[in-house]
Design a protein around this motif. Structure first.
Motif, PDB file in Angstrom:
ATOM      1  N   ALA A 249      29.254  87.798 -29.960  1.00  0.00           N
ATOM      2  CA  ALA A 249      29.454  87.173 -28.645  1.00  0.00           C
ATOM      3  C   ALA A 249      29.529  85.654 -28.783  1.00  0.00           C
ATOM      4  O   ALA A 249      28.597  85.030 -29.271  1.00  0.00           O
ATOM      5  N   ARG A 250      30.672  85.091 -28.381  1.00  0.00           N
ATOM      6  CA  ARG A 250      30.838  83.639 -28.484  1.00  0.00           C
ATOM      7  C   ARG A 250      30.814  82.951 -27.117  1.00  0.00           C
ATOM      8  O   ARG A 250      30.642  81.754 -27.019  1.00  0.00           O
ATOM      9  N   THR A 251      31.069  83.708 -26.073  1.00  0.00           N
ATOM     10  CA  THR A 251      31.045  83.118 -24.727  1.00  0.00           C
ATOM     11  C   THR A 251      30.110  83.923 -23.844  1.00  0.00           C
ATOM     12  O   THR A 251      29.656  85.005 -24.219  1.00  0.00           O
ATOM     13  N   ILE A 252      29.862  83.376 -22.671  1.00  0.00           N
ATOM     14  CA  ILE A 252      28.976  84.073 -21.752  1.00  0.00           C
ATOM     15  C   ILE A 252      29.592  85.402 -21.326  1.00  0.00           C
ATOM     16  O   ILE A 252      28.898  86.410 -21.180  1.00  0.00           O
ATOM     17  N   ARG A 253      30.932  85.391 -21.183  1.00  0.00           N
ATOM     18  CA  ARG A 253      31.580  86.635 -20.762  1.00  0.00           C
ATOM     19  C   ARG A 253      31.381  87.732 -21.809  1.00  0.00           C
ATOM     20  O   ARG A 253      31.103  88.883 -21.495  1.00  0.00           O
ATOM     21  N   LEU A 255      28.982  87.861 -23.929  1.00  0.00           N
ATOM     22  CA  LEU A 255      27.565  88.243 -23.858  1.00  0.00           C
ATOM     23  C   LEU A 255      27.361  89.296 -22.784  1.00  0.00           C
ATOM     24  O   LEU A 255      26.651  90.282 -22.962  1.00  0.00           O
ATOM     25  N   ARG A 256      28.008  89.055 -21.639  1.00  0.00           N
ATOM     26  CA  ARG A 256      27.855  89.984 -20.517  1.00  0.00           C
ATOM     27  C   ARG A 256      28.399  91.365 -20.881  1.00  0.00           C
ATOM     28  O   ARG A 256      27.789  92.384 -20.584  1.00  0.00           O
TER      29      ARG A 256
END
Lengths: 387, 508
Positions: A249-253, A255-256
Motif C-alpha cells: 500500500a503506497r497511498t491512503i486509497r 490502504l483502504r
C-alpha cells in the motif's frame, strides 16, 4: 415419542458480524437482513423457582399424567399480531401474576404450571427457553419397548416408569460468561448472538427485534450449558488479527482497499465458524401463530460430533424470528443416539447393534457406559454377557 | 549498553507518568478496582526504588491527585540513601504538592503514613508544617477521625480544647468554650445545631435525627463548598428542595459533560442550550489559560459502548471524550470530529455510547482530510476487526508517510492494569493518558516523549522545567492549575460562610 419431521436448522434472515472476544468466550453478533413484523418477545423473571410442569393438562387419567420437573430461571413470552406490543404486555403481566400455582411445604416451595408452552393472552404465548427443547429431547424416542419383556414389565410394576433425567450447568457457574456479556458492545440493529467457547459453538440466541434483543442480552447468563463447558472455558479463545502488508500500500486509497480485503477475510472467517449451526434436524411443531410457528428441534443424531437441541419461531418464508439452542453434552447426545437406534430396531438388541455397526457385546457395553444398564435386568445382562 | 539503559529508563518513566495521568485505582469498564490498585502499587514501588529523583519530579508533571498522594506517601515513608541536595528538592516538592492538594486527600495520605507505622523527624516536620497552615478548629470537626489518628501517631501538640475534643467522648453536659465544638456537641442531642456544621459532618447527624431530605438540603446549602453543591444539585432537584441552582459554566468541561450525561434524556433535551453554552464558556476559559494553539486537527473519537465506564466511573470515558472534542474544536484553527458511531461533527451533547469499536476506517477518513495532527481518543480496545488500526497505522508510517508530515497521537482516558498502562495501538502512534479533558493540551505536549524520538536527557530536562514552573508558581502563589483555583475558592467560600455564622452567634 414426539412426531417429528426432518428439517434443517439455520440462521436464515440473519448475518454474522465481527465477533468480540473476552477471555475464553467469543461472541458473534447477528444482524437482521430481513426485519420481522408483528412479533415481539419479553422476559419474565421466575427467580429460579422449582417448577413442576404438567405436560398433558386435559388427560382423562390424571394419575398417568406426565410431568417435567426443573428449575426455571425465567420464562419468555412472545406476542404476535397487529398489536403485538400490547398483547405482549398483557401476556407478561399474566405470567408474572397468575401463571402457575405455588405450593409451600416445609422448607421448600414448588410451582405447578400447565404445559410447556401455554397461551398467556389472546395472542401471546409463554414458554421456558431451552426447557421446551430439553423436554422434547427427554421424551424423544422414550416410550419403552413395543414388545413385552418380562424384566421391563416387572420393573414397571414395582417401581413405575423411571424418569428420564439429564443434568446441565447454569451459565452463572462461568464468571467469564457474565463478564463477556457485560463488556460486549451491542451493535445497532443486532438481533442475535452466537456463543463460542474455545471456538466451539455452545449456544445461539435470536430475538425478533433489536429492542427485544437489548432487553434480553444479559439474560443469556441464565441459559444452561453442558457440564463439559467447564473444560472448554479454561482456554483462551483463538482470534483473528488483521495484518496489512506495508509494502503493498503506497497511498491512503490502497490502504483502504487492503483494509477492506482484511475485513472480507475476517467476515469469511466468522461465517465459516458460524456455519456449524446450519445442520439437518428433527423438527417438531409446537404451536402456530399468525404467520409464525413455534418449533423445537434436535439436530440429526449421530454417534459422534456436536449436537444441539433448541426451539425457534420461524416465519412462513423461513426467516428465523426467535431461536435458542442448548448444546448436548457428549453423554447426552450418545444416550439420545442409542435410544434412537433402539427404537428404530424395535428394541431388538441384535438389530440395533448391527445398525450401529457394533457387536452385541459392544452395544451392551455402550448402553451400560451411558447409564442405560438398568434397562436390561441383571439376569438378562448376565446371560447376554456369558454368550 | 548505556544506550539500552537510557532507553529502558525512559520507557519506564513514560509508562509511569502515563499511569499517573490516568489511573485512580477505581474500576474501569474492562477491569476491576483491585487489579488497578495492585498494578499501581507495583509501579510506584518500582519507580520509587529505581529512579527516586525522577520519581519525585513527577509531582510537577501535572499528574492527578490520586497519583500525587501515592508519590508523597512513598517519599515520606522511605527516605534513606537520599543525598542532602536531593532531600532539599524533595522537601520543596512535597510541601508545594501538599499545599495544592485538597485537604481531605492530604489527611488520607497522612493516615496512610500512620498505617505504615512511619514516624521520624522529617515526616513529623512535614505534617506539623502543613497543619500550621490549616484552621485546626474547623479541621478537628470536619476531619475528626483523621486528625485524631495523626495527632496520636505523631505526638503533636494541640492548642486549646482541640485535644479534649479529639480524644474524649462528648457528653450531655461537658460543654466546650469553642463555638464550633459546642455546636458539634449540641448536634448530638438537638436537630437545630446540625445546620451550623460543615456539610459532610451534618449528613451523618441528619440521618441520626431523621431530618427530611428537602429540608436538610435547603438549610445546609450555605455551609456547602461549591463542589458539594455541584454534586448534590441533582439530589436536591429530586427531593424538590428550594436550593439556588449551581452556575454550570464555572465548572471544568469534563464535569459539565458528566453532569449532562447524568441527566435523564428528556431533561438533557430541555436544558440543551444551557449545557451547550456552559461548555463553550468553560472550554474558552481552559483555552485562555493554555498558550498552546493547534493547526488543522482531525479527531477520531470513540463512542463505542465501552465508553459507559464502570459503576464507579459512570460515563466518564465518554464525558472525557466529548470534552476533548469541545476543547480541540476551540483550540485549533480548523477542526473536524469523526465519531465511530455518530454522524461527523455531531454536537457533543447528542453522542451516545453505542456499538463496537471500529476505528481503522475512521482514521483513514481522518488522514484524507490532510490535517497536521490526528488525535485518536479511545480506550485502546479495538474489536472490529481486532488489530486493524495498529496494522493500518504501521503500514501508513512505513510506506505512505515515512517522513511523518502528519502527527498522530492516541489519547487514552483509561488505565489498563494488565499491561501497567493504557492499551495502545502499537509502536507507530505515541499514546498519552489523560484523566480529565483539561489535561489534553498538556498531554499533547508530553506526547513526544511517548514517541521513540526524545531521549532520556530531554525527558529529564522537560521534568526539570515543569518543576521550576511548579515551584515558581507556588512562590508567586499564582496557580495555573484550574482545579486548584477552584479548590482554594471553595475553601475561601466555606471559610467566609463559617466566619459569618460564628460572628452571628457572637452578636446574638
Amino acid at each position: 415419542m414426539f412426531k417429528h419431521s426432518l428439517g434443517s436448522v439455520d440462521i436464515a434472515g440473519l448475518e454474522p458480524r465481527a465477533s468480540q472476544v473476552w477471555r475464553s468466550v467469543r461472541l458473534v453478533p447477528l444482524v437482521r437482513t430481513k426485519t420481522i413484523h408483528g412479533l415481539c418477545l419479553a422476559r419474565v423473571d421466575e427467580r429460579d423457582s422449582f417448577t413442576v410442569t404438567r405436560l398433558g393438562a386435559h388427560t382423562a387419567k390424571p394419575d398417568r399424567e406426565l410431568a417435567f420437573l426443573s428449575i426455571v430461571p425465567h420464562s419468555f413470552v412472545v406476542g404476535w399480531g397487529d398489536e403485538a406490543e400490547a398483547e405482549l404486555n398483557q401476556g407478561a403481566a399474566f405470567v408474572r401474576e397468575s401463571d402457575g400455582k405455588w405450593f409451600h411445604t416445609r422448607g421448600c416451595s414448588v410451582k405447578m404450571k400447565l404445559r410447556m408452552a401455554r397461551r398467556a393472552s389472546t395472542k401471546a404465548l409463554r414458554f421456558a427457553p431451552q426447557q421446551l427443547a430439553i423436554e422434547g429431547l427427554l421424551s424423544l424416542f422414550f416410550a419403552g419397548p413395543e414388545v413385552v419383556t418380562r424384566d421391563w414389565s416387572e420393573r414397571l410394576m414395582r417401581r413405575g416408569l423411571d424418569p428420564r433425567v439429564e443434568r446441565a450447568l447454569s451459565g452463572r457457574a462461568l464468571p467469564a460468561l457474565s463478564e463477556a456479556l457485560r463488556v460486549f458492545e451491542v451493535l445497532d440493529g443486532q438481533c442475535g448472538m452466537l456463543l463460542y467457547f474455545a471456538d466451539e459453538l455452545f449456544g445461539a440466541f435470536v430475538a425478533p427485534t433489536p429492542e427485544d434483543y437489548r432487553r434480553t442480552h444479559e439474560s443469556m447468563v441464565l441459559d444452561v450449558f453442558p457440564a463439559e463447558l467447564l473444560d472448554y472455558a479454561r482456554y483462551e479463545a483463538p482470534t483473528f488479527r488483521a495484518k496489512i502488508d506495508a509494502g503493498s500500500a503506497r497511498t491512503i486509497r490502497e490502504l483502504r482497499a487492503a483494509l477492506d480485503r482484511e475485513e472480507l477475510a475476517w467476515k469469511q472467517w466468522t461465517m465459516f465458524t458460524a456455519s456449524q449451526l446450519c445442520r439437518s434436524a428433527m423438527v417438531q411443531h409446537v404451536y402456530a401463530m399468525d404467520g409464525f410457528r413455534l418449533e423445537r428441534f434436535v439436530t440429526t443424531l449421530e454417534r459422534k460430533g456436536e449436537h444441539h437441541a433448541g426451539e425457534r419461531v420461524v416465519a412462513r418464508d423461513g426467516t428465523v424470528a426467535y431461536l435458542k439452542t442448548y448444546r448436548l453434552s457428549v453423554a447426552q447426545a450418545r444416550r439420545a443416539y442409542l435410544l434412537r437406534r433402539l427404537t428404530e430396531a424395535h428394541w431388538d438388541l441384535d438389530d440395533a447393534a448391527s445398525k450401529t455397526r457394533m457387536t452385541r457385546g459392544q452395544f451392551i457395553d455402550e448402553l451400560i457406559r451411558f447409564d442405560f444398564g438398568w434397562m436390561l435386568g441383571p439376569k438378562v445382562l448376565h446371560e447376554l454377557r456369558g454368550r | 549498553m548505556q544506550l539500552h539503559k537510557d532507553r529502558i529508563e525512559r520507557e519506564d518513566l513514560v509508562l509511569f507518568i502515563n499511569a499517573c495521568l490516568s489511573a485512580t485505582s477505581q474500576a474501569e469498564f474492562y477491569e476491576d478496582a483491585k487489579g488497578q490498585s495492585l498494578a499501581l502499587d507495583f509501579l510506584h514501588e518500582y519507580v520509587c526504588r529505581h529512579y527516586r529523583p525522577l520519581y519525585s519530579r513527577t509531582l510537577a508533571a501535572g499528574i492527578n491527585d490520586h497519583a500525587r498522594a501515592r508519590i508523597v506517601t512513598e517519599l515520606l515513608c522511605g527516605a534513606d540513601k537520599v543525598s542532602k541536595l536531593e532531600r532539599a528538592t524533595e522537601a520543596k516538592l512535597v510541601a508545594t504538592t501538599l499545599a495544592r492538594m485538597p485537604p481531605q486527600r492530604v489527611y488520607r495520605l497522612f493516615e496512610r503514613v500512620c498505617e505504615r507505622r512511619v514516624t521520624n523527624r522529617r515526616v513529623r516536620a512535614v505534617v506539623s508544617e502543613w497543619l500550621a497552615t490549616r484552621d485546626m478548629t474547623f479541621d478537628a470537626v470536619k476531619y475528626r477521625r483523621a486528625l485524631r489518628t495523626i495527632v496520636g501517631h505523631f505526638h503533636l501538640r494541640t492548642a486549646g480544647e482541640i485535644g479534649r475534643f479529639l480524644f474524649e467522648r462528648h457528653t450531655r453536659d461537658g460543654r466546650y468554650e469553642t463555638a464550633l465544638f459546642e455546636r458539634w456537641r449540641a448536634a448530638h442531642y438537638a436537630a437545630t445545631s446540625v445546620f451550623e456544621l460543615p456539610y459532610s459532618v451534618a449528613v451523618g447527624f441528619a440521618r441520626k435525627h431523621k431530618i427530611a431530605k428537602d429540608e436538610f438540603l435547603e438549610k445546609i446549602a450555605p455551609m456547602m463548598t461549591r463542589s458539594e453543591r455541584f454534586r448534590t444539585q441533582l439530589a436536591a432537584q429530586r427531593a424538590e428542595a428550594d436550593v439556588a441552582p449551581v452556575e454550570l459554566s464555572k465548572e471544568a468541561p469534563t464535569r459539565i459533560a458528566q453532569f449532562a450525561f447524568a441527566l435523564a434524556a428528556q431533561e438533557r433535551g430541555e436544558r440543551r442550550d444551557e449545557l451547550l453554552a456552559a461548555m463553550d464558556a468553560s472550554v474558552a476559559r481552559v483555552c485562555d489559560r493554555s498558550p498552546m494553539r493547534l493547526g488543522r486537527v482531525v479527531a477520531v473519537l470513540d463512542n463505542s459502548y465501552s465508553t459507559v465506564g464502570s459503576r464507579e466511573k459512570r460515563m466518564r470515558p465518554l464525558a472525557v471524550t466529548v470534552a476533548i472534542d469541545a476543547l480541540l474544536r476551540s483550540a485549533s484553527r480548523a477542526y473536524t470530529g469523526l465519531w465511530t458511531s455518530a454522524p461527523e461533527d455531531s454536537r457533543w451533547i447528542d453522542v451516545e455510547p453505542r456499538g463496537s469499536t471500529r476505528l481503522a476506517w475512521k482514521v483513514l477518513d481522518a488522514l484524507e482530510h490532510k490535517p497536521e495532527l490526528v488525535v485518536i481518543v479511545s480506550d485502546g480496545y479495538e474489536n472490529d476487526p481486532p488489530g486493524a488500526l495498529a496494522s493500518v497505522l504501521s503500514a501508513y508510517r512505513a510506506s505512505v508517510d515515512p517522513k511523518r508530515t502528519v502527527s498522530i497521537v492516541h489519547v487514552n482516558p483509561v488505565f489498563e492494569a494488565a499491561s501497567f498502562g493504557a492499551a495502545s495501538f502499537g509502536p507507530a502512534v505515541p499514546m498519552v493518558s489523560v484523566r480529565g479533558a483539561e489535561d489534553v493540551l498538556t498531554a499533547l505536549g508530553f506526547a513526544r516523549f511517548a514517541d521513540d524520538k526524545a531521549t532520556l536527557d530531554e525527558l529529564a530536562r522537560y521534568l526539570d522545567g515543569r518543576v521550576e514552573a511548579f515551584l515558581g508558581s507556588m512562590s508567586a502563589s499564582q496557580h495555573d492549575d484550574r482545579e486548584d483555583e477552584e479548590r482554594s475558592s471553595d475553601d475561601a467560600e466555606a471559610l467566609a460562610a463559617r466566619r459569618e455564622s460564628s460572628s452571628a452567634e457572637v452578636s446574638s
